[in-house]
Scaffold this motif. Structure first.
Motif, PDB file in Angstrom:
ATOM      1  N   MET A   1      48.307  36.259  43.705  1.00 31.64           N
ATOM      2  CA  MET A   1      47.034  36.062  44.401  1.00 31.64           C
ATOM      3  C   MET A   1      45.907  35.844  43.381  1.00 31.64           C
ATOM      4  SD  MET A   1      45.254  38.609  47.148  1.00 31.64           S
ATOM      5  CE  MET A   1      46.424  38.777  48.482  1.00 31.64           C
ATOM      6  N   GLU A   2      45.061  34.881  43.691  1.00 29.46           N
ATOM      7  CA  GLU A   2      43.972  34.588  42.751  1.00 29.46           C
ATOM      8  C   GLU A   2      42.933  35.717  42.748  1.00 29.46           C
ATOM      9  OE1 GLU A   2      41.239  30.745  41.542  1.00 29.46           O
ATOM     10  OE2 GLU A   2      41.624  31.100  43.665  1.00 29.46           O
ATOM     11  N   HIS A   3      42.459  36.095  41.580  1.00 30.02           N
ATOM     12  CA  HIS A   3      41.431  37.136  41.468  1.00 30.02           C
ATOM     13  C   HIS A   3      40.079  36.485  41.189  1.00 30.02           C
ATOM     14  CE1 HIS A   3      44.319  40.658  40.264  1.00 30.02           C
ATOM     15  NE2 HIS A   3      44.644  40.072  41.396  1.00 30.02           N
ATOM     16  N   LEU A   4      39.120  36.726  42.082  1.00 23.42           N
ATOM     17  CA  LEU A   4      37.780  36.169  41.894  1.00 23.42           C
ATOM     18  C   LEU A   4      36.778  37.299  41.757  1.00 23.42           C
ATOM     19  CD1 LEU A   4      37.719  33.365  44.630  1.00 23.42           C
ATOM     20  CD2 LEU A   4      38.434  33.197  42.235  1.00 23.42           C
ATOM     21  N   GLY A   5      35.836  37.150  40.830  1.00 19.88           N
ATOM     22  CA  GLY A   5      34.786  38.148  40.645  1.00 19.88           C
ATOM     23  C   GLY A   5      33.467  37.639  41.200  1.00 19.88           C
ATOM     24  N   ILE A   6      32.707  38.559  41.768  1.00 15.83           N
ATOM     25  CA  ILE A   6      31.380  38.236  42.293  1.00 15.83           C
ATOM     26  C   ILE A   6      30.407  39.202  41.622  1.00 15.83           C
ATOM     27  CG2 ILE A   6      29.976  37.928  44.371  1.00 15.83           C
ATOM     28  CD1 ILE A   6      32.526  37.925  46.028  1.00 15.83           C
ATOM     29  N   PHE A   7      29.362  38.654  41.018  1.00 16.49           N
ATOM     30  CA  PHE A   7      28.420  39.491  40.260  1.00 16.49           C
ATOM     31  C   PHE A   7      27.004  39.114  40.686  1.00 16.49           C
ATOM     32  CE2 PHE A   7      27.152  40.736  35.604  1.00 16.49           C
ATOM     33  CZ  PHE A   7      26.644  41.945  36.066  1.00 16.49           C
ATOM     34  N   GLY A   8      26.418  39.952  41.523  1.00 17.85           N
ATOM     35  CA  GLY A   8      25.065  39.694  42.007  1.00 17.85           C
ATOM     36  C   GLY A   8      24.053  40.508  41.217  1.00 17.85           C
ATOM     37  N   GLY A   9      22.822  40.051  41.221  1.00 15.02           N
ATOM     38  CA  GLY A   9      21.772  40.799  40.531  1.00 15.02           C
ATOM     39  C   GLY A   9      20.497  39.986  40.469  1.00 15.02           C
ATOM     40  N   SER A  10      19.479  40.573  39.871  1.00 13.33           N
ATOM     41  CA  SER A  10      18.221  39.834  39.734  1.00 13.33           C
ATOM     42  C   SER A  10      18.273  38.894  38.530  1.00 13.33           C
ATOM     43  CB  SER A  10      17.048  40.801  39.559  1.00 13.33           C
ATOM     44  OG  SER A  10      16.966  41.641  40.687  1.00 13.33           O
ATOM     45  N   TYR A 103      33.867  42.810  43.578  1.00 16.35           N
ATOM     46  CA  TYR A 103      32.409  42.760  43.490  1.00 16.35           C
ATOM     47  C   TYR A 103      31.956  43.714  42.386  1.00 16.35           C
ATOM     48  CZ  TYR A 103      27.658  41.950  44.899  1.00 16.35           C
ATOM     49  OH  TYR A 103      26.343  41.556  44.908  1.00 16.35           O
ATOM     50  N   LEU A 104      31.300  43.175  41.372  1.00 18.56           N
ATOM     51  CA  LEU A 104      30.925  43.966  40.193  1.00 18.56           C
ATOM     52  C   LEU A 104      29.576  44.633  40.378  1.00 18.56           C
ATOM     53  CD1 LEU A 104      31.743  41.423  37.314  1.00 18.56           C
ATOM     54  CD2 LEU A 104      33.302  42.694  38.781  1.00 18.56           C
ATOM     55  N   ILE A 105      29.522  45.915  40.026  1.00 13.63           N
ATOM     56  CA  ILE A 105      28.232  46.625  40.066  1.00 13.63           C
ATOM     57  C   ILE A 105      28.118  47.567  38.867  1.00 13.63           C
ATOM     58  CG2 ILE A 105      27.775  46.547  42.551  1.00 13.63           C
ATOM     59  CD1 ILE A 105      28.969  49.379  42.740  1.00 13.63           C
ATOM     60  N   GLY A 106      26.908  47.813  38.464  1.00 13.52           N
ATOM     61  CA  GLY A 106      26.665  48.816  37.433  1.00 13.52           C
ATOM     62  C   GLY A 106      26.766  50.203  38.051  1.00 13.52           C
ATOM     63  N   ALA A 107      27.060  51.204  37.222  1.00 11.54           N
ATOM     64  CA  ALA A 107      27.275  52.562  37.727  1.00 11.54           C
ATOM     65  C   ALA A 107      26.062  53.101  38.489  1.00 11.54           C
ATOM     66  CB  ALA A 107      27.613  53.488  36.561  1.00 11.54           C
ATOM     67  N   ARG A 124      35.488  46.859  53.571  1.00  4.44           N
ATOM     68  CA  ARG A 124      36.776  46.249  53.946  1.00  4.44           C
ATOM     69  C   ARG A 124      37.027  44.948  53.202  1.00  4.44           C
ATOM     70  NH1 ARG A 124      35.489  47.214  59.151  1.00  4.44           N
ATOM     71  NH2 ARG A 124      34.912  45.043  59.551  1.00  4.44           N
ATOM     72  N   LEU A 125      35.957  44.203  52.932  1.00  7.44           N
ATOM     73  CA  LEU A 125      36.116  42.832  52.445  1.00  7.44           C
ATOM     74  C   LEU A 125      36.310  42.712  50.935  1.00  7.44           C
ATOM     75  CD1 LEU A 125      33.466  40.923  54.611  1.00  7.44           C
ATOM     76  CD2 LEU A 125      35.927  41.146  54.993  1.00  7.44           C
ATOM     77  N   VAL A 126      35.758  43.646  50.184  1.00  2.00           N
ATOM     78  CA  VAL A 126      35.867  43.517  48.718  1.00  2.00           C
ATOM     79  C   VAL A 126      36.266  44.844  48.079  1.00  2.00           C
ATOM     80  CG1 VAL A 126      34.152  41.686  48.405  1.00  2.00           C
ATOM     81  CG2 VAL A 126      33.411  44.066  48.389  1.00  2.00           C
ATOM     82  N   GLU A 127      36.819  44.709  46.892  1.00  2.00           N
ATOM     83  CA  GLU A 127      37.021  45.894  46.068  1.00  2.00           C
ATOM     84  C   GLU A 127      35.842  45.959  45.103  1.00  2.00           C
ATOM     85  OE1 GLU A 127      40.050  47.713  42.720  1.00  2.00           O
ATOM     86  OE2 GLU A 127      40.879  46.419  44.287  1.00  2.00           O
ATOM     87  N   PHE A 128      35.209  47.116  44.994  1.00  2.00           N
ATOM     88  CA  PHE A 128      34.086  47.257  44.077  1.00  2.00           C
ATOM     89  C   PHE A 128      34.594  47.604  42.683  1.00  2.00           C
ATOM     90  CE2 PHE A 128      31.730  47.173  47.917  1.00  2.00           C
ATOM     91  CZ  PHE A 128      30.512  46.645  47.538  1.00  2.00           C
ATOM     92  N   VAL A 129      33.931  47.066  41.711  1.00  2.00           N
ATOM     93  CA  VAL A 129      34.307  47.314  40.330  1.00  2.00           C
ATOM     94  C   VAL A 129      33.067  47.809  39.607  1.00  2.00           C
ATOM     95  CG1 VAL A 129      35.048  46.221  38.202  1.00  2.00           C
ATOM     96  CG2 VAL A 129      36.106  45.580  40.365  1.00  2.00           C
ATOM     97  N   VAL A 130      33.197  48.983  39.054  1.00  2.00           N
ATOM     98  CA  VAL A 130      32.052  49.601  38.395  1.00  2.00           C
ATOM     99  C   VAL A 130      32.170  49.445  36.892  1.00  2.00           C
ATOM    100  CG1 VAL A 130      30.848  51.765  37.989  1.00  2.00           C
ATOM    101  CG2 VAL A 130      31.816  51.275  40.219  1.00  2.00           C
ATOM    102  N   ILE A 131      31.074  49.052  36.305  1.00  2.00           N
ATOM    103  CA  ILE A 131      31.030  48.959  34.857  1.00  2.00           C
ATOM    104  C   ILE A 131      30.162  50.112  34.378  1.00  2.00           C
ATOM    105  CG2 ILE A 131      30.641  47.395  32.917  1.00  2.00           C
ATOM    106  CD1 ILE A 131      32.232  46.029  35.128  1.00  2.00           C
ATOM    107  N   PRO A 132      30.716  50.943  33.495  1.00  2.00           N
ATOM    108  CA  PRO A 132      29.927  52.091  33.044  1.00  2.00           C
ATOM    109  C   PRO A 132      28.622  51.639  32.423  1.00  2.00           C
ATOM    110  CG  PRO A 132      31.897  51.812  31.692  1.00  2.00           C
ATOM    111  CD  PRO A 132      31.991  50.824  32.794  1.00  2.00           C
TER     112      PRO A 132
END
Ligand code: ATP
Length: 191
Positions: A1-10, A103-107, A124-132
């Protein structure tokens, strides 16, 4: 399965902390593509009028030059108004029904996740990924969110710090890519 990252922010402006988040995610999650999505107006920063999108996008393009796996998605800027993650994530599930979405987010965002709009559906739709993020304790995901924390390259740089340094006449050369520092100077941004 293809892995796609989504990184939102200002991304006001993009800095090396963001770029190291992108790099860690690509390596640790084997992402084939990462989408960076500047917000029109962040729901978390209602008091702050962001720098015009064309300037933020210009800096982001410079920062990502040559990184083929990174793509800038202008959908939130084009929609305008307050940018809600759920609207963007729904679009990704429609466009990439077969992919696994991270979906990438800061801690700093983890404790607030239950307050995000349509939190149940989002979880339900995304797995969250936390970056320390240095200075932010790493906390467990509040239910019903699921996700993981990356090892990453923790770096205590923030956009507000970059803006304050420019205003104060201090150098930002090692906090943002050289091309971004140069464009900030040439366009007299953040003065
Ligand atoms: P500001 O200082 O204006 O609040 P910021 O540096 O937090 O901005 P944003 O563009 O708002 O930057 O951040 C987008 C996303 O990147 C958020 O999820 C944020 O937590 C994350 N992020 C930003 N900087 C870092 C960093 N140094 N390490 C890890 N995550 C970061």
């Amino acid at each position: 399965m293809e892995h796609l990252g989504i990184f939102g922010g200002s991304f006001d402006p993009v800095h090396l902390g963001h770029l190291l988040v992108a790099q860690a995610a690509q390596e640790e999650l084997s992402l084939s593509r990462l989408f960076l999505i500047p917000a029109a107006q962040s729901p978390f920063k209602p008091e702050r009028q962001p720098t015009p999108a064309k300037d933020r996008l210009g800096l982001l393009r410079l920062a990502l030059a040559g990184k083929e796996w990174c793509e800038i998605d202008e959908q939130e800027v084009k929609r305008g108004g307050v940018s809600y993650t759920i609207d963007t994530v729904r679009d990704y599930t429609r466009r990439f029904p077969q992919a696994e979405l991270f979906y990438l987010i800061g801690a700093d965002h983890v404790p607030e996740l239950p307050k995000w709009r349509q939190a149940e559906e989002l979880a339900r739709l995304v797995e969250f990924v936390v970056i320390p993020r240095p200075g932010q304790a790493s906390l467990p995901f509040p239910a019903p969110f699921r996700g993981r924390t990356l090892a990453g390259f923790p770096l205590g740089v923030s956009s507000s710090q970059v803006r304050e340094r420019v205003k104060g006449g201090l150098p930002i050369d090692h906090l943002v890519p050289a091309t971004v520092a140069e464009a900030i100077r040439n366009n007299r941004l953040y003065l």
